[in-house]
Motif scaffolding. Structure first.
Motif, PDB file in Angstrom:
ATOM      1  N   HIS A 133      43.589  37.080  -8.029  1.00 58.23           N
ATOM      2  CA  HIS A 133      44.539  36.725  -6.827  1.00 58.23           C
ATOM      3  C   HIS A 133      45.941  36.047  -7.756  1.00 58.23           C
ATOM      4  CE1 HIS A 133      41.921  37.201  -4.016  1.00 58.23           C
ATOM      5  NE2 HIS A 133      40.950  36.956  -4.375  1.00 58.23           N
ATOM      6  N   PRO A 134      46.770  36.789  -8.445  1.00 57.53           N
ATOM      7  CA  PRO A 134      47.849  36.379  -8.950  1.00 57.53           C
ATOM      8  C   PRO A 134      48.964  35.348  -8.611  1.00 57.53           C
ATOM      9  CG  PRO A 134      48.383  38.824  -8.767  1.00 57.53           C
ATOM     10  CD  PRO A 134      46.691  38.495  -8.607  1.00 57.53           C
ATOM     11  N   VAL A 135      49.164  36.137  -7.069  1.00 59.47           N
ATOM     12  CA  VAL A 135      50.333  35.346  -6.274  1.00 59.47           C
ATOM     13  C   VAL A 135      50.021  34.333  -6.082  1.00 59.47           C
ATOM     14  CG1 VAL A 135      51.653  35.343  -4.115  1.00 59.47           C
ATOM     15  CG2 VAL A 135      51.512  37.581  -6.289  1.00 59.47           C
ATOM     16  N   LEU A 136      48.343  33.514  -5.444  1.00 60.02           N
ATOM     17  CA  LEU A 136      48.150  32.763  -5.270  1.00 60.02           C
ATOM     18  C   LEU A 136      47.326  32.024  -6.365  1.00 60.02           C
ATOM     19  CD1 LEU A 136      46.137  30.820  -3.127  1.00 60.02           C
ATOM     20  CD2 LEU A 136      44.071  32.167  -4.106  1.00 60.02           C
ATOM     21  N   PHE A 137      47.752  32.303  -7.449  1.00 61.61           N
ATOM     22  CA  PHE A 137      47.253  31.445  -8.546  1.00 61.61           C
ATOM     23  C   PHE A 137      48.520  30.932  -9.100  1.00 61.61           C
ATOM     24  CE2 PHE A 137      48.428  31.068 -13.113  1.00 61.61           C
ATOM     25  CZ  PHE A 137      47.511  30.158 -13.252  1.00 61.61           C
ATOM     26  N   TRP A 138      49.839  32.296  -9.073  1.00 62.28           N
ATOM     27  CA  TRP A 138      50.790  31.056  -9.404  1.00 62.28           C
ATOM     28  C   TRP A 138      51.573  30.562  -8.025  1.00 62.28           C
ATOM     29  CZ3 TRP A 138      52.314  31.031 -13.941  1.00 62.28           C
ATOM     30  CH2 TRP A 138      52.129  32.048 -15.339  1.00 62.28           C
ATOM     31  N   THR A 139      51.128  30.131  -7.055  1.00 61.62           N
ATOM     32  CA  THR A 139      51.776  29.180  -5.897  1.00 61.62           C
ATOM     33  C   THR A 139      50.813  28.213  -6.618  1.00 61.62           C
ATOM     34  OG1 THR A 139      52.152  31.735  -4.444  1.00 61.62           O
ATOM     35  CG2 THR A 139      51.248  29.397  -3.587  1.00 61.62           C
ATOM     36  N   LEU A 140      48.942  28.144  -6.850  1.00 62.10           N
ATOM     37  CA  LEU A 140      48.983  27.245  -6.173  1.00 62.10           C
ATOM     38  C   LEU A 140      48.908  25.931  -7.883  1.00 62.10           C
ATOM     39  CD1 LEU A 140      45.008  28.074  -6.347  1.00 62.10           C
ATOM     40  CD2 LEU A 140      46.803  27.114  -4.649  1.00 62.10           C
ATOM     41  N   LEU A 141      49.829  27.046  -8.891  1.00 68.52           N
ATOM     42  CA  LEU A 141      50.559  26.617 -10.078  1.00 68.52           C
ATOM     43  C   LEU A 141      52.172  25.441  -9.841  1.00 68.52           C
ATOM     44  CD1 LEU A 141      49.700  25.761 -13.486  1.00 68.52           C
ATOM     45  CD2 LEU A 141      51.263  28.208 -13.947  1.00 68.52           C
ATOM     46  N   PHE A 142      52.424  26.616  -9.037  1.00 68.23           N
ATOM     47  CA  PHE A 142      53.443  26.003  -9.007  1.00 68.23           C
ATOM     48  C   PHE A 142      53.579  24.651  -7.740  1.00 68.23           C
ATOM     49  CE2 PHE A 142      57.525  25.656  -5.915  1.00 68.23           C
ATOM     50  CZ  PHE A 142      59.236  25.560  -6.394  1.00 68.23           C
ATOM     51  N   TYR A 143      52.611  25.053  -6.988  1.00 70.44           N
ATOM     52  CA  TYR A 143      52.154  23.593  -6.458  1.00 70.44           C
ATOM     53  C   TYR A 143      51.946  22.170  -7.384  1.00 70.44           C
ATOM     54  CZ  TYR A 143      50.844  20.156  -2.996  1.00 70.44           C
ATOM     55  OH  TYR A 143      50.376  19.633  -1.556  1.00 70.44           O
TER      56      TYR A 143
END
Length: 115
Positions: free
Chosen positions: A34-44
């Protein structure tokens, strides 16, 4: 250091490395599946740690009196809007947020609603 203390220390270090290994493997699986989820969580996570006022004022140059002279905000205003900023534009929203101290969540929601 006695043998008992060495064993206790070794067990503690082993538990720590087990936790680090588990974290790295879980993160790798998340990135892979889930790369999009990972980057979203990291950004958050990153934006949650950085104070909002610092982002608007120090990084971009939206101060309490408007764009700070010589800042990226002043440059963008000069390039795209000159002296007149359109009402309800994304720039006016950021400018207003910098002047009022609006939270990042309110600001992002307001900009997203205008797109």
């Amino acid at each position: 250091m006695s043998d008992d203390q060495t064993d206790v220390l070794r067990a503690s270090v082993d538990k720590f490395f087990f936790c680090v290994e588990k974290f790295v493997v879980t993160t790798g699986d998340l990135v892979e599946r889930h790369p999009v989820l990972f980057w979203t969580l990291l950004f958050y996570a990153i934006t949650s740690l950085i104070p909002e006022a610092w982002i608007l004022h120090s990084l971009f140059g939206f101060g309490p009196s408007g764009p700070v002279k010589g800042s990226p905000a002043a440059l963008v205003q000069r390039i795209f809007w000159d002296a007149t900023v359109k009402k309800d534009s994304w720039f006016s929203t950021l400018q207003c947020a910098g002047m009022k101290g609006t939270s990042a969540r309110q600001m992002i929601g307001s900009i997203a609603a205008k797109l």
